[in-house]
Write a protein that holds these residues in place. Structure first.
Motif, PDB file in Angstrom:
ATOM      1  N   LEU A 166       0.818  -1.211   0.000  1.00 26.86           N
ATOM      2  CA  LEU A 166       0.000   0.000   0.000  1.00 26.86           C
ATOM      3  C   LEU A 166       0.852   1.262   0.000  1.00 26.86           C
ATOM      4  O   LEU A 166       0.549   2.240  -0.699  1.00 26.86           O
ATOM      5  CB  LEU A 166      -0.929  -0.014   1.214  1.00 26.86           C
ATOM      6  CG  LEU A 166      -2.047  -1.058   1.155  1.00 26.86           C
ATOM      7  CD1 LEU A 166      -2.668  -1.261   2.521  1.00 26.86           C
ATOM      8  CD2 LEU A 166      -3.116  -0.640   0.148  1.00 26.86           C
ATOM      9  N   TYR A 167       1.932   1.247   0.773  1.00 25.80           N
ATOM     10  CA  TYR A 167       2.781   2.438   0.825  1.00 25.80           C
ATOM     11  C   TYR A 167       3.558   2.611  -0.477  1.00 25.80           C
ATOM     12  O   TYR A 167       3.886   3.743  -0.860  1.00 25.80           O
ATOM     13  CB  TYR A 167       3.723   2.355   2.020  1.00 25.80           C
ATOM     14  CG  TYR A 167       3.038   2.657   3.341  1.00 25.80           C
ATOM     15  CD1 TYR A 167       1.698   3.064   3.382  1.00 25.80           C
ATOM     16  CD2 TYR A 167       3.709   2.534   4.543  1.00 25.80           C
ATOM     17  CE1 TYR A 167       1.067   3.328   4.581  1.00 25.80           C
ATOM     18  CE2 TYR A 167       3.088   2.810   5.761  1.00 25.80           C
ATOM     19  CZ  TYR A 167       1.768   3.201   5.765  1.00 25.80           C
ATOM     20  OH  TYR A 167       1.131   3.474   6.949  1.00 25.80           O
ATOM     21  N   ARG A 168       3.859   1.543  -1.141  1.00 22.63           N
ATOM     22  CA  ARG A 168       4.495   1.670  -2.457  1.00 22.63           C
ATOM     23  C   ARG A 168       3.552   2.407  -3.419  1.00 22.63           C
ATOM     24  O   ARG A 168       3.972   3.282  -4.185  1.00 22.63           O
ATOM     25  CB  ARG A 168       4.842   0.298  -3.018  1.00 22.63           C
ATOM     26  CG  ARG A 168       5.516   0.358  -4.379  1.00 22.63           C
ATOM     27  CD  ARG A 168       5.769  -1.052  -4.916  1.00 22.63           C
ATOM     28  NE  ARG A 168       6.505  -0.992  -6.171  1.00 22.63           N
ATOM     29  CZ  ARG A 168       5.961  -0.750  -7.359  1.00 22.63           C
ATOM     30  NH1 ARG A 168       4.656  -0.552  -7.447  1.00 22.63           N
ATOM     31  NH2 ARG A 168       6.707  -0.717  -8.446  1.00 22.63           N
ATOM     32  N   GLU A 193       4.201   7.114  -9.010  1.00 16.35           N
ATOM     33  CA  GLU A 193       5.002   6.480 -10.055  1.00 16.35           C
ATOM     34  C   GLU A 193       6.442   6.216  -9.620  1.00 16.35           C
ATOM     35  O   GLU A 193       7.117   5.353 -10.170  1.00 16.35           O
ATOM     36  CB  GLU A 193       4.988   7.349 -11.316  1.00 16.35           C
ATOM     37  CG  GLU A 193       3.611   7.427 -11.970  1.00 16.35           C
ATOM     38  CD  GLU A 193       3.631   8.220 -13.250  1.00 16.35           C
ATOM     39  OE1 GLU A 193       4.705   8.760 -13.602  1.00 16.35           O
ATOM     40  OE2 GLU A 193       2.571   8.308 -13.907  1.00 16.35           O
ATOM     41  N   ASP A 194       6.921   6.973  -8.637  1.00 18.83           N
ATOM     42  CA  ASP A 194       8.295   6.765  -8.154  1.00 18.83           C
ATOM     43  C   ASP A 194       8.376   5.707  -7.065  1.00 18.83           C
ATOM     44  O   ASP A 194       9.471   5.419  -6.562  1.00 18.83           O
ATOM     45  CB  ASP A 194       8.868   8.087  -7.645  1.00 18.83           C
ATOM     46  CG  ASP A 194       9.019   9.103  -8.769  1.00 18.83           C
ATOM     47  OD1 ASP A 194       9.317   8.677  -9.900  1.00 18.83           O
ATOM     48  OD2 ASP A 194       8.815  10.305  -8.513  1.00 18.83           O
ATOM     49  N   GLY A 195       7.233   5.146  -6.654  1.00 21.80           N
ATOM     50  CA  GLY A 195       7.206   3.975  -5.792  1.00 21.80           C
ATOM     51  C   GLY A 195       7.705   4.191  -4.380  1.00 21.80           C
ATOM     52  O   GLY A 195       7.605   5.284  -3.801  1.00 21.80           O
ATOM     53  N   HIS A 212      10.206   7.101  -3.233  1.00 24.71           N
ATOM     54  CA  HIS A 212       9.596   8.419  -3.053  1.00 24.71           C
ATOM     55  C   HIS A 212       8.800   8.456  -1.742  1.00 24.71           C
ATOM     56  O   HIS A 212       8.840   9.459  -1.019  1.00 24.71           O
ATOM     57  CB  HIS A 212       8.676   8.732  -4.239  1.00 24.71           C
ATOM     58  CG  HIS A 212       7.943  10.029  -4.087  1.00 24.71           C
ATOM     59  ND1 HIS A 212       8.574  11.258  -4.126  1.00 24.71           N
ATOM     60  CD2 HIS A 212       6.620  10.297  -3.873  1.00 24.71           C
ATOM     61  CE1 HIS A 212       7.675  12.218  -3.953  1.00 24.71           C
ATOM     62  NE2 HIS A 212       6.483  11.662  -3.791  1.00 24.71           N
ATOM     63  N   PHE A 213       8.070   7.381  -1.451  1.00 26.28           N
ATOM     64  CA  PHE A 213       7.304   7.343  -0.215  1.00 26.28           C
ATOM     65  C   PHE A 213       8.221   7.484   0.994  1.00 26.28           C
ATOM     66  O   PHE A 213       7.940   8.245   1.925  1.00 26.28           O
ATOM     67  CB  PHE A 213       6.497   6.047  -0.118  1.00 26.28           C
ATOM     68  CG  PHE A 213       5.733   5.920   1.175  1.00 26.28           C
ATOM     69  CD1 PHE A 213       4.482   6.503   1.315  1.00 26.28           C
ATOM     70  CD2 PHE A 213       6.279   5.255   2.261  1.00 26.28           C
ATOM     71  CE1 PHE A 213       3.787   6.415   2.510  1.00 26.28           C
ATOM     72  CE2 PHE A 213       5.584   5.160   3.453  1.00 26.28           C
ATOM     73  CZ  PHE A 213       4.338   5.739   3.582  1.00 26.28           C
ATOM     74  N   MET A 214       9.333   6.723   1.002  1.00 20.74           N
ATOM     75  CA  MET A 214      10.249   6.772   2.141  1.00 20.74           C
ATOM     76  C   MET A 214      10.889   8.147   2.276  1.00 20.74           C
ATOM     77  O   MET A 214      11.093   8.651   3.383  1.00 20.74           O
ATOM     78  CB  MET A 214      11.331   5.705   1.978  1.00 20.74           C
ATOM     79  CG  MET A 214      10.801   4.277   2.052  1.00 20.74           C
ATOM     80  SD  MET A 214      10.067   3.877   3.659  1.00 20.74           S
ATOM     81  CE  MET A 214      11.526   3.849   4.702  1.00 20.74           C
ATOM     82  N   ALA A 215      11.202   8.778   1.139  1.00 16.17           N
ATOM     83  CA  ALA A 215      11.808  10.101   1.192  1.00 16.17           C
ATOM     84  C   ALA A 215      10.832  11.135   1.752  1.00 16.17           C
ATOM     85  O   ALA A 215      11.217  12.054   2.486  1.00 16.17           O
ATOM     86  CB  ALA A 215      12.275  10.518  -0.199  1.00 16.17           C
ATOM     87  N   GLN A 216       9.546  10.955   1.415  1.00 22.32           N
ATOM     88  CA  GLN A 216       8.549  11.936   1.831  1.00 22.32           C
ATOM     89  C   GLN A 216       8.095  11.743   3.271  1.00 22.32           C
ATOM     90  O   GLN A 216       7.932  12.706   4.032  1.00 22.32           O
ATOM     91  CB  GLN A 216       7.343  11.879   0.898  1.00 22.32           C
ATOM     92  CG  GLN A 216       6.295  12.952   1.172  1.00 22.32           C
ATOM     93  CD  GLN A 216       5.225  12.994   0.103  1.00 22.32           C
ATOM     94  OE1 GLN A 216       5.237  12.210  -0.835  1.00 22.32           O
ATOM     95  NE2 GLN A 216       4.285  13.922   0.242  1.00 22.32           N
ATOM     96  N   PHE A 217       7.875  10.481   3.659  1.00 15.54           N
ATOM     97  CA  PHE A 217       7.281  10.209   4.969  1.00 15.54           C
ATOM     98  C   PHE A 217       8.259   9.588   5.972  1.00 15.54           C
ATOM     99  O   PHE A 217       7.956   9.519   7.159  1.00 15.54           O
ATOM    100  CB  PHE A 217       6.067   9.282   4.812  1.00 15.54           C
ATOM    101  CG  PHE A 217       4.946   9.888   4.012  1.00 15.54           C
ATOM    102  CD1 PHE A 217       4.104  10.823   4.583  1.00 15.54           C
ATOM    103  CD2 PHE A 217       4.753   9.542   2.691  1.00 15.54           C
ATOM    104  CE1 PHE A 217       3.073  11.391   3.854  1.00 15.54           C
ATOM    105  CE2 PHE A 217       3.724  10.100   1.947  1.00 15.54           C
ATOM    106  CZ  PHE A 217       2.882  11.037   2.531  1.00 15.54           C
TER     107      PHE A 217
END
Length: 502
Positions: free
Chosen positions: A233-235, A240-242, A245-250
């Motif tokens: 779900l977090y991916r 589109e950056d998968g 991007h999620f880890m960088a943002q959150f």
């Protein structure tokens, strides 16, 4: 699973009773030992709920149910067992003592699995003479519905024991998850514990009530968790950056001091009373068994919906159903000497309560289902199995004509016969008849045209040579049979005078 005919269940609380029900529903005879005076009543209550749920979960023939009996001692319970599931209270000293006695009484080749939700198998097997056959088989409530079972071995557990356990649990419709390393709480409960800690703090600090916290889960993430896990779900949340991007943002938010995952509120009497009062208010006085049935019905609905997507728990259910159908067809063939020159009797069953309308008569859609199941039985009889489907080939129905003759009521038995009208390398023309199981009255008939399809290319193609040979042999065996009167019929159209007639 074929070599496991009898299972011993030691401990018949919520989890042990759930195991007993799942085993019984899968044709395994169960012997239960639990010293609690209400153990038998409670277990049979759980079995009744399980039977109700199973009838809604799958339309596949469930076959013979196992028997359920109770033994006054561990020795008697495990003496004839081919498999042992221990489900005693979560106390290491209690479990070690029980497992040592089980180990001394059960045959050395019998698998012994513990339902513990977090105790280390390496410690539980310390006093066993045959520790190589022991491992954790940790399920989730209700055991008779939820497919997940965590498998975890100790240092002295044989690799073969884990393989055998995985095959057994898979055979009774479960999804085994092997824990790679021995760890307290295994995988799922560690995740649940983290959520539980945060939930307790939210109640403790009067941020939310127990009902509000449950609503936050069941109307939000809980719906997603039924088919995708957190990482999936977090991916998706990363776009589109998968995941990167999620880890960088959150990811930086994980360093913020708002989480209390490393702490837990003190469980004082006042705090426990607070939780209990809110929980009672949330339940609204609903009886326990009613609440369990509502839970089960909701789980069945979700699993059926996921089966339509062939995804997550729905894919497990679909695989389990295929095994049930295959076993039913094999059992029917073994019990019956079929004359290939006569219409084939390949499918039997009874009208389930969920299949009837307000008149207690089977609804129209179920006639189609039964005829579809009859075609599946025919396919199985000519050698089409899961491997054949997995290779990308199958027969697809392209036309069906059903003629209804008589009604059939709920719980009444039925059987079908199948006549091969014609066949060529790509086409199969069949005629099914549905009969009452006792009176043998003709209830309905269905004419079907089926095409053999390459599912990868979505186009018709010739059946595999051995499948085609069996089909042609049946066609030739049936060539002398009288062609059914209803075969080739179109829908009858009433003339104006007939419509006007009183």
């Amino acid at each position: 699973m074929s070599d496991i005919r009898t299972a011993a269940v030691i401990g018949a609380g919520v989890i042990g009773a759930g195991w007993a029900a799942r085993f019984v529903l899968n044709g395994i005879d169960v012997i239960v030992h639990d010293p609690h005076p209400e153990a038998e009543r409670r277990t049979r209550d759980v079995l009744a709920n399980a039977e109700r749920s199973h009838a809604r979960l799958t339309m596949a023939p469930s076959g013979r149910q196992g028997t359920l009996r109770f033994a006054p001692s561990i020795a008697e319970a495990v003496a004839q067992a081919d498999f042992v599931q221990e489900s005693a209270p979560e106390r290491e000293d209690v479990k070690k003592a029980l497992l040592a006695e089980i180990d001394a009484r059960a045959r050395p080749d019998v698998l012994v699995c513990s339902s513990t939700s977090g105790l280390l198998p390496n410690r539980l097997q310390m006093d066993m003479k045959y520790p190589d056959r022991f491992l954790v088989g940790h399920p989730f409530n209700p055991v008779y519905l939820l497919p997940l079972v965590e498998l975890c071995g100790g240092k002295r557990t044989a690799a073969d024991a884990i393989t055998r356990a995985r095959e057994f649990y898979n055979g009774i419709g479960m999804r085994p998850l092997v824990v790679r390393k021995e760890i307290d709480g295994f995988i799922a409960d560690r995740l649940l514990e983290a959520l539980w800690r945060e939930a307790l703090w939210l109640v403790h600090d009067d941020i939310a009530t127990v009902e509000e916290i449950d609503d936050a889960i069941r109307f939000g993430a809980g719906l997603r968790w039924a088919f995708m896990g957190t990482f999936q779900l977090y991916r998706l949340a990363g776009g589109e950056d998968g995941m990167r991007h999620f880890m960088a943002q959150f990811g930086p938010a994980l360093q913020l001091p708002w989480s209390k995952l490393t702490d837990v509120p003190e469980l004082t009497d006042a705090f426990i009373d607070k939780i209990a009062r809110q929980s009672d208010a949330q339940a609204g006085g609903a009886p326990l068994r009613d609440a369990e049935r509502k839970r089960d019905d909701c789980l069945v609905a979700i699993m059926q919906a996921l089966k339509a997507q062939d995804y997550a728990a729905g894919a497990v259910l679909a695989g389990y159903e295929e095994k049930l159908f295959a076993a039913a067809h094999e059992d029917a063939g073994a019990e019956r000497e079929t004359d290939p020159t006569q219409p084939l009797q390949l499918h039997t069953g009874r009208v389930l309560p969920e299949w009837v309308d307000y008149n207690n008569h089977m609804t129209e859609s179920r006639y189609l289902q039964i005829f579809g199941d009859s075609s599946d039985a025919l396919f199985h009889s000519i050698g089409i199995d899961g491997d054949y489907h997995a290779s990308g080939f199958s027969y697809y129905t392209v036309e069906t004509h059903i003629v209804h003759r008589r009604e059939i009521a709920g719980l009444e038995p039925f059987y079908t016969t199948t006549q091969i009208l014609d066949a060529d390398p790509k086409r199969l023309h069949v005629f099914h008849r549905l009969h009452h199981g006792r009176s043998h009255d003709l209830l309905a008939s269905a004419e079907q045209m089926l095409l053999h399809v390459d599912t990868r290319q979505s186009r018709a193609c010739p059946a595999r040579a051995d499948i085609h040979e069996r089909v042609i042999a049946l066609r030739d065996a049936h060539v002398h049979l009288e062609r059914p009167e209803q075969a080739g019929r179109h829908v009858g159209v009433m003339t104006a005078p007939e419509i006007a007639a009183p």
